[in-house]
Design a protein around this motif. Structure first.
Motif, PDB file in Angstrom:
ATOM      1  N   ALA A  48       0.830  -1.206   0.000  1.00 48.91           N
ATOM      2  CA  ALA A  48       0.000   0.000   0.000  1.00 48.91           C
ATOM      3  C   ALA A  48       0.867   1.260   0.000  1.00 48.91           C
ATOM      4  CB  ALA A  48      -0.925   0.000   1.213  1.00 48.91           C
ATOM      5  N   ALA A  49       1.982   1.205   0.709  1.00 47.73           N
ATOM      6  CA  ALA A  49       2.865   2.368   0.777  1.00 47.73           C
ATOM      7  C   ALA A  49       3.404   2.721  -0.610  1.00 47.73           C
ATOM      8  CB  ALA A  49       4.014   2.090   1.738  1.00 47.73           C
ATOM      9  N   LEU A  50       3.565   1.707  -1.463  1.00 47.91           N
ATOM     10  CA  LEU A  50       4.058   1.957  -2.813  1.00 47.91           C
ATOM     11  C   LEU A  50       2.956   2.476  -3.733  1.00 47.91           C
ATOM     12  CD1 LEU A  50       6.210  -1.262  -3.380  1.00 47.91           C
ATOM     13  CD2 LEU A  50       7.041   1.035  -2.887  1.00 47.91           C
ATOM     14  N   GLU A  51       1.720   2.070  -3.463  1.00 45.44           N
ATOM     15  CA  GLU A  51       0.631   2.364  -4.399  1.00 45.44           C
ATOM     16  C   GLU A  51      -0.205   3.573  -4.013  1.00 45.44           C
ATOM     17  OE1 GLU A  51      -1.578  -1.259  -4.860  1.00 45.44           O
ATOM     18  OE2 GLU A  51       0.118  -2.299  -5.758  1.00 45.44           O
ATOM     19  N   LEU A  52      -0.253   3.893  -2.724  1.00 52.65           N
ATOM     20  CA  LEU A  52      -1.056   5.036  -2.279  1.00 52.65           C
ATOM     21  C   LEU A  52      -0.252   6.319  -2.397  1.00 52.65           C
ATOM     22  CD1 LEU A  52      -2.699   3.549   0.933  1.00 52.65           C
ATOM     23  CD2 LEU A  52      -3.872   4.197  -1.175  1.00 52.65           C
ATOM     24  N   PRO A  53      -0.956   7.457  -2.480  1.00 52.79           N
ATOM     25  CA  PRO A  53      -0.244   8.739  -2.470  1.00 52.79           C
ATOM     26  C   PRO A  53       0.555   8.858  -1.167  1.00 52.79           C
ATOM     27  CG  PRO A  53      -2.594   9.060  -2.878  1.00 52.79           C
ATOM     28  CD  PRO A  53      -2.403   7.616  -2.538  1.00 52.79           C
ATOM     29  N   PRO A  54       1.709   9.528  -1.238  1.00 52.75           N
ATOM     30  CA  PRO A  54       2.534   9.661  -0.033  1.00 52.75           C
ATOM     31  C   PRO A  54       1.762  10.312   1.103  1.00 52.75           C
ATOM     32  CG  PRO A  54       3.694  10.496  -1.969  1.00 52.75           C
ATOM     33  CD  PRO A  54       2.287  10.210  -2.390  1.00 52.75           C
ATOM     34  N   GLY A  55       1.964   9.807   2.307  1.00 54.10           N
ATOM     35  CA  GLY A  55       1.319  10.372   3.483  1.00 54.10           C
ATOM     36  C   GLY A  55       2.151  10.001   4.685  1.00 54.10           C
ATOM     37  N   PRO A  56       1.698  10.418   5.859  1.00 60.82           N
ATOM     38  CA  PRO A  56       2.464  10.094   7.068  1.00 60.82           C
ATOM     39  C   PRO A  56       2.559   8.578   7.271  1.00 60.82           C
ATOM     40  CG  PRO A  56       0.659  11.629   7.529  1.00 60.82           C
ATOM     41  CD  PRO A  56       0.476  11.142   6.128  1.00 60.82           C
ATOM     42  N   ALA A  57       3.748   8.079   7.574  1.00 65.46           N
ATOM     43  CA  ALA A  57       3.941   6.648   7.780  1.00 65.46           C
ATOM     44  C   ALA A  57       3.087   6.137   8.933  1.00 65.46           C
ATOM     45  CB  ALA A  57       5.409   6.344   8.044  1.00 65.46           C
ATOM     46  N   THR A  58       2.884   6.990   9.925  1.00 57.76           N
ATOM     47  CA  THR A  58       2.102   6.559  11.080  1.00 57.76           C
ATOM     48  C   THR A  58       0.659   6.242  10.694  1.00 57.76           C
ATOM     49  OG1 THR A  58       1.718   8.897  11.548  1.00 57.76           O
ATOM     50  CG2 THR A  58       3.433   7.801  12.823  1.00 57.76           C
ATOM     51  N   GLU A  59       0.168   6.917   9.670  1.00 61.85           N
ATOM     52  CA  GLU A  59      -1.202   6.689   9.230  1.00 61.85           C
ATOM     53  C   GLU A  59      -1.379   5.258   8.718  1.00 61.85           C
ATOM     54  OE1 GLU A  59      -2.872  10.191   7.194  1.00 61.85           O
ATOM     55  OE2 GLU A  59      -3.571   8.728   5.723  1.00 61.85           O
ATOM     56  N   LEU A  60      -0.432   4.815   7.907  1.00 57.61           N
ATOM     57  CA  LEU A  60      -0.504   3.448   7.394  1.00 57.61           C
ATOM     58  C   LEU A  60      -0.300   2.435   8.515  1.00 57.61           C
ATOM     59  CD1 LEU A  60       1.388   3.593   3.980  1.00 57.61           C
ATOM     60  CD2 LEU A  60      -1.072   3.410   4.392  1.00 57.61           C
ATOM     61  N   PHE A  61       0.581   2.749   9.423  1.00 58.66           N
ATOM     62  CA  PHE A  61       0.805   1.851  10.549  1.00 58.66           C
ATOM     63  C   PHE A  61      -0.485   1.672  11.342  1.00 58.66           C
ATOM     64  CE2 PHE A  61       1.914   0.726  14.852  1.00 58.66           C
ATOM     65  CZ  PHE A  61       2.779  -0.334  14.665  1.00 58.66           C
ATOM     66  N   GLU A  62      -1.145   2.783  11.633  1.00 59.05           N
ATOM     67  CA  GLU A  62      -2.407   2.722  12.373  1.00 59.05           C
ATOM     68  C   GLU A  62      -3.435   1.887  11.620  1.00 59.05           C
ATOM     69  OE1 GLU A  62      -3.592   4.378  15.227  1.00 59.05           O
ATOM     70  OE2 GLU A  62      -1.553   4.964  15.715  1.00 59.05           O
ATOM     71  N   ARG A  63      -3.480   2.102  10.331  1.00 57.90           N
ATOM     72  CA  ARG A  63      -4.515   1.476   9.512  1.00 57.90           C
ATOM     73  C   ARG A  63      -4.289  -0.022   9.333  1.00 57.90           C
ATOM     74  NH1 ARG A  63      -5.864   3.658   3.426  1.00 57.90           N
ATOM     75  NH2 ARG A  63      -6.744   1.741   2.574  1.00 57.90           N
ATOM     76  N   PHE A  64      -3.045  -0.417   9.117  1.00 54.71           N
ATOM     77  CA  PHE A  64      -2.779  -1.808   8.765  1.00 54.71           C
ATOM     78  C   PHE A  64      -2.330  -2.660   9.946  1.00 54.71           C
ATOM     79  CE2 PHE A  64      -2.844   0.107   4.659  1.00 54.71           C
ATOM     80  CZ  PHE A  64      -3.288  -0.891   3.815  1.00 54.71           C
ATOM     81  N   LEU A  65      -1.672  -2.067  10.912  1.00 57.46           N
ATOM     82  CA  LEU A  65      -1.037  -2.911  11.921  1.00 57.46           C
ATOM     83  C   LEU A  65      -1.510  -2.720  13.351  1.00 57.46           C
ATOM     84  CD1 LEU A  65       2.570  -3.157  10.608  1.00 57.46           C
ATOM     85  CD2 LEU A  65       1.146  -5.062  11.344  1.00 57.46           C
TER      86      LEU A  65
END
Ligand SMILES: [Zn+2]
Length: 69
Positions: A48-65
């Motif tokens: 997802a980090a490769l395919e989504l527009p750049p954003g705060p890393a913490t956001e993806l962490f919250e969402r996925f993990l």
């Protein structure tokens, strides 16, 4: 329709919410051990980090993990 991720938007195919939505989380948590779940979600996060527009890393962490324990 299953609560799986549409790519590259990473929205749920069934309910249109950012994946993993609540039903998807429940399904995943039921289908896997906690270790498998965390491994699977790390892989998705990296994709997802490769395919989504750049954003705060913490956001993806919250969402996925974070929910995966
Ligand atoms: Zn969904």
């Amino acid at each position: 329709m299953e609560h799986t991720e549409a790519r590259p938007s990473w929205d749920c195919r069934a309910c249109g919410k950012p994946w993993p939505c609540d039903p998807a989380r429940e399904q995943l948590a039921t289908a896997m051990t906690m270790t498998e779940l965390r491994t699977a979600m790390w892989i998705r996060l990296e994709e997802a980090a490769l395919e989504l527009p750049p954003g705060p890393a913490t956001e993806l962490f919250e969402r996925f993990l974070r929910w995966a324990g």
